[in-house]
Design a protein around this motif. Structure first.
Motif, PDB file in Angstrom:
ATOM      1  N   LYS A  12       1.114  -1.203  -0.192  1.00 42.14           N
ATOM      2  CA  LYS A  12       0.017  -0.070   0.344  1.00 42.14           C
ATOM      3  C   LYS A  12       0.545   1.286   0.113  1.00 42.14           C
ATOM      4  CE  LYS A  12      -4.567  -1.418   0.741  1.00 42.14           C
ATOM      5  NZ  LYS A  12      -5.419  -1.186  -1.312  1.00 42.14           N
ATOM      6  N   LYS A  13       2.173   1.560   0.406  1.00 48.41           N
ATOM      7  CA  LYS A  13       3.688   2.481   1.057  1.00 48.41           C
ATOM      8  C   LYS A  13       3.642   2.340  -0.664  1.00 48.41           C
ATOM      9  CE  LYS A  13       3.351   2.793   5.733  1.00 48.41           C
ATOM     10  NZ  LYS A  13       2.137   3.952   5.677  1.00 48.41           N
ATOM     11  N   ARG A  14       3.476   1.111  -1.234  1.00 52.26           N
ATOM     12  CA  ARG A  14       4.474   1.634  -2.992  1.00 52.26           C
ATOM     13  C   ARG A  14       5.976   1.142  -2.715  1.00 52.26           C
ATOM     14  NH1 ARG A  14       0.135  -0.390  -4.685  1.00 52.26           N
ATOM     15  NH2 ARG A  14       1.299   0.370  -7.271  1.00 52.26           N
ATOM     16  N   GLY A  15       6.728   1.975  -3.027  1.00 51.36           N
ATOM     17  CA  GLY A  15       8.745   1.877  -2.779  1.00 51.36           C
ATOM     18  C   GLY A  15       8.553   0.894  -3.564  1.00 51.36           C
ATOM     19  N   ILE A  16       9.798   0.494  -2.964  1.00 48.50           N
ATOM     20  CA  ILE A  16      11.031  -0.029  -3.814  1.00 48.50           C
ATOM     21  C   ILE A  16      11.236  -1.955  -3.137  1.00 48.50           C
ATOM     22  CG2 ILE A  16      12.905  -0.074  -5.587  1.00 48.50           C
ATOM     23  CD1 ILE A  16      13.219   2.863  -5.035  1.00 48.50           C
ATOM     24  N   GLN A  17      10.781  -2.695  -3.417  1.00 45.64           N
ATOM     25  CA  GLN A  17      11.310  -3.887  -3.646  1.00 45.64           C
ATOM     26  C   GLN A  17      12.235  -4.844  -3.791  1.00 45.64           C
ATOM     27  OE1 GLN A  17       8.414  -7.693  -4.486  1.00 45.64           O
ATOM     28  NE2 GLN A  17       8.435  -7.821  -2.270  1.00 45.64           N
ATOM     29  N   PHE A  55      16.368 -11.139  -3.419  1.00 49.85           N
ATOM     30  CA  PHE A  55      18.069 -11.750  -2.951  1.00 49.85           C
ATOM     31  C   PHE A  55      17.528 -13.101  -2.988  1.00 49.85           C
ATOM     32  CE2 PHE A  55      17.922  -7.312  -1.088  1.00 49.85           C
ATOM     33  CZ  PHE A  55      18.608  -6.742  -1.780  1.00 49.85           C
ATOM     34  N   ARG A  56      18.474 -14.010  -3.456  1.00 52.43           N
ATOM     35  CA  ARG A  56      18.948 -15.371  -3.041  1.00 52.43           C
ATOM     36  C   ARG A  56      20.402 -15.052  -2.259  1.00 52.43           C
ATOM     37  NH1 ARG A  56      17.995 -18.632  -7.428  1.00 52.43           N
ATOM     38  NH2 ARG A  56      16.344 -18.760  -7.332  1.00 52.43           N
ATOM     39  N   LEU A  57      19.879 -15.504  -0.817  1.00 48.89           N
ATOM     40  CA  LEU A  57      20.754 -15.853  -0.178  1.00 48.89           C
ATOM     41  C   LEU A  57      21.062 -17.118   0.519  1.00 48.89           C
ATOM     42  CD1 LEU A  57      19.510 -12.711   2.065  1.00 48.89           C
ATOM     43  CD2 LEU A  57      20.957 -12.550   0.488  1.00 48.89           C
ATOM     44  N   GLU A  58      22.602 -17.196   1.051  1.00 43.42           N
ATOM     45  CA  GLU A  58      22.681 -18.470   1.479  1.00 43.42           C
ATOM     46  C   GLU A  58      22.367 -18.373   3.292  1.00 43.42           C
ATOM     47  OE1 GLU A  58      26.861 -18.838   2.648  1.00 43.42           O
ATOM     48  OE2 GLU A  58      27.661 -17.062   1.472  1.00 43.42           O
ATOM     49  N   ASP A  59      21.374 -19.151   3.323  1.00 52.66           N
ATOM     50  CA  ASP A  59      20.360 -19.901   4.569  1.00 52.66           C
ATOM     51  C   ASP A  59      21.291 -19.734   5.454  1.00 52.66           C
ATOM     52  OD1 ASP A  59      18.264 -20.201   6.185  1.00 52.66           O
ATOM     53  OD2 ASP A  59      18.342 -22.437   5.655  1.00 52.66           O
ATOM     54  N   ARG A  60      21.516 -18.999   6.028  1.00 57.50           N
ATOM     55  CA  ARG A  60      22.402 -18.474   7.299  1.00 57.50           C
ATOM     56  C   ARG A  60      22.490 -17.634   8.364  1.00 57.50           C
ATOM     57  NH1 ARG A  60      26.332 -14.997   6.510  1.00 57.50           N
ATOM     58  NH2 ARG A  60      26.735 -14.155   4.539  1.00 57.50           N
ATOM     59  N   GLY A  98      20.918   5.196   1.787  1.00 57.94           N
ATOM     60  CA  GLY A  98      19.956   6.030   2.721  1.00 57.94           C
ATOM     61  C   GLY A  98      18.767   5.329   2.444  1.00 57.94           C
ATOM     62  N   GLY A  99      18.452   4.214   2.394  1.00 56.27           N
ATOM     63  CA  GLY A  99      16.925   3.330   2.048  1.00 56.27           C
ATOM     64  C   GLY A  99      15.890   2.642   3.478  1.00 56.27           C
ATOM     65  N   ARG A 100      14.852   2.834   3.475  1.00 65.36           N
ATOM     66  CA  ARG A 100      14.982   2.625   4.097  1.00 65.36           C
ATOM     67  C   ARG A 100      13.907   1.151   4.700  1.00 65.36           C
ATOM     68  NH1 ARG A 100       9.545   4.715   7.946  1.00 65.36           N
ATOM     69  NH2 ARG A 100       9.220   6.027   6.070  1.00 65.36           N
ATOM     70  N   ILE A 101      13.276   0.412   5.434  1.00 64.87           N
ATOM     71  CA  ILE A 101      13.145  -0.410   4.925  1.00 64.87           C
ATOM     72  C   ILE A 101      11.820  -0.157   6.161  1.00 64.87           C
ATOM     73  CG2 ILE A 101      12.965  -3.507   6.291  1.00 64.87           C
ATOM     74  CD1 ILE A 101      16.409  -3.072   5.409  1.00 64.87           C
ATOM     75  N   CYS A 102      10.737  -1.161   5.275  1.00 64.62           N
ATOM     76  CA  CYS A 102       9.610  -1.485   5.003  1.00 64.62           C
ATOM     77  C   CYS A 102       8.916  -2.465   5.747  1.00 64.62           C
ATOM     78  CB  CYS A 102       8.622  -1.000   4.057  1.00 64.62           C
ATOM     79  SG  CYS A 102       6.719  -1.177   3.973  1.00 64.62           S
ATOM     80  N   SER A 103       9.547  -3.305   4.660  1.00 63.94           N
ATOM     81  CA  SER A 103       9.072  -4.659   5.318  1.00 63.94           C
ATOM     82  C   SER A 103       9.985  -5.900   4.736  1.00 63.94           C
ATOM     83  CB  SER A 103       7.648  -5.460   4.532  1.00 63.94           C
ATOM     84  OG  SER A 103       7.807  -5.746   3.728  1.00 63.94           O
ATOM     85  N   ILE A 104      10.434  -7.233   5.142  1.00 66.43           N
ATOM     86  CA  ILE A 104      11.164  -8.235   4.720  1.00 66.43           C
ATOM     87  C   ILE A 104      10.386  -9.296   5.009  1.00 66.43           C
ATOM     88  CG2 ILE A 104      13.346  -9.398   5.317  1.00 66.43           C
ATOM     89  CD1 ILE A 104      14.479  -7.015   6.969  1.00 66.43           C
ATOM     90  N   LEU A 105      10.493 -10.389   3.849  1.00 67.32           N
ATOM     91  CA  LEU A 105      10.055 -11.432   3.902  1.00 67.32           C
ATOM     92  C   LEU A 105      10.405 -12.729   3.048  1.00 67.32           C
ATOM     93  CD1 LEU A 105       6.234 -10.493   1.831  1.00 67.32           C
ATOM     94  CD2 LEU A 105       7.222 -10.591   4.234  1.00 67.32           C
ATOM     95  N   THR A 106      10.584 -13.811   3.296  1.00 66.44           N
ATOM     96  CA  THR A 106      11.764 -13.830   3.007  1.00 66.44           C
ATOM     97  C   THR A 106      10.756 -16.158   3.344  1.00 66.44           C
ATOM     98  OG1 THR A 106      12.206 -15.549   5.192  1.00 66.44           O
ATOM     99  CG2 THR A 106      13.097 -14.011   4.947  1.00 66.44           C
ATOM    100  N   ARG A 161      17.771 -19.058   0.487  1.00 60.39           N
ATOM    101  CA  ARG A 161      15.984 -18.960   1.108  1.00 60.39           C
ATOM    102  C   ARG A 161      16.579 -17.251  -0.206  1.00 60.39           C
ATOM    103  NH1 ARG A 161      15.523 -16.581   6.744  1.00 60.39           N
ATOM    104  NH2 ARG A 161      17.838 -15.714   7.376  1.00 60.39           N
ATOM    105  N   ASN A 162      15.225 -17.414  -0.276  1.00 57.22           N
ATOM    106  CA  ASN A 162      14.919 -16.439  -1.120  1.00 57.22           C
ATOM    107  C   ASN A 162      14.747 -14.820  -0.180  1.00 57.22           C
ATOM    108  OD1 ASN A 162      15.343 -17.271  -3.468  1.00 57.22           O
ATOM    109  ND2 ASN A 162      13.916 -17.784  -3.819  1.00 57.22           N
ATOM    110  N   ALA A 163      14.596 -13.985  -0.251  1.00 59.88           N
ATOM    111  CA  ALA A 163      14.536 -12.723   0.661  1.00 59.88           C
ATOM    112  C   ALA A 163      13.760 -11.380   0.431  1.00 59.88           C
ATOM    113  CB  ALA A 163      15.398 -12.735   1.525  1.00 59.88           C
ATOM    114  N   TYR A 164      12.878 -11.044   0.153  1.00 59.25           N
ATOM    115  CA  TYR A 164      11.776 -10.315  -0.396  1.00 59.25           C
ATOM    116  C   TYR A 164      12.287  -8.947   0.646  1.00 59.25           C
ATOM    117  CZ  TYR A 164      10.621 -14.291  -3.421  1.00 59.25           C
ATOM    118  OH  TYR A 164      10.847 -15.425  -3.670  1.00 59.25           O
TER     119      TYR A 164
END
Length: 225
Positions: A138-143, A146-151, A166-174, A184-187
């Motif tokens: 709803k707040k749009r932003g930029i997503q 990533f494909r990250l090591e599961d550690r 300078g980015g302000r994080i709104c949400s993190i989903l994996t 694992r993939n992280a969004y």
């Protein structure tokens, strides 16, 4: 996130001896898709808009309008409802509830209190609202994906780069879906700030991490890597 915070309450219910016409009226009036069926204070079934459509005369019927209304008023809910309804308690998580709906191929369930009373209804539409809320769309932003090591610490490393530039994080989903073993993939969705240099951020993220895509909702730009 618990069901009690996202369910529709109070539950709109219908009596077991009510007619199909009454059920249709309730669904249309309240813009809902499922009705818990009650025998006094006891839950005995559920009826959905899909059940009503299946039980309705087909469009090819030769019945007149008055005959159709009469027929709908004579069919009782007890004859078309789903018996032994699946339910969830109010303290179930949204994830547990979504799994139940998916596994049983149903669109919603009544929510019960600890005494077995119906206190609400939660549907797939409510679950969509949760997904939208968690993702921050709803707040749009930029997503960034990533494909990250599961550690331990892998997401913190990405977050540190984003904050530093300078980015302000709104949400993190994996998710582990569609990710190879050990990954694992992280969004991560971020907000633009005055100090954000998007070009520099993209370059830094590409250099240090496996970047899958970027969707810039501010400018409607999509880049798949």
């Amino acid at each position: 996130m618990l069901v009690k915070n996202w369910m529709s309450t109070p539950a709109i219910t219908i009596d077991i001896h009510s007619s199909m016409q009454e059920a249709m009226t309730l669904l249309n009036t309240h813009n809902i898709s499922i009705l818990p069926v009650m025998d006094r204070t006891r839950l005995v079934g559920v009826v959905t808009d899909g059940d009503l459509k299946k039980a309705s005369p087909s469009g090819a019927s030769s019945l007149g309008a008055h005959e159709l209304l009469y027929l709908l008023s004579t069919i009782q809910i007890k004859d078309i409802m789903a018996k032994k309804p699946i339910t969830v308690p109010a303290d179930f998580t949204i994830e547990e509830t979504a799994e139940i709906l998916m596994d049983n191929r149903i669109s919603g369930v009544p929510v019960l209190d600890r005494h077995g009373g119906v206190i609400g209804v939660i549907t797939d539409a409510d679950l969509f609202k949760v997904i939208i809320s968690m993702a921050g769309i709803k707040k749009r932003g930029i997503q960034f994906a990533f494909r990250l090591e599961d550690r331990g610490g892998s997401i913190l490393e990405v977050a540190s780069v984003i904050r530093k530039l300078g980015g302000r994080i709104c949400s993190i989903l994996t998710s582990y879906e569609n990710a190879p073993e050990g990954c694992r993939n992280a969004y991560i969705r971020i907000f633009r700030t005055d100090s954000l240099e998007l070009g520099a951020l993209k370059s830094a993220l590409k250099e240090k991490f496996f970047l899958l895509y970027m969707v810039d909702h501010y400018n409607n730009v999509r880049e798949i890597y």
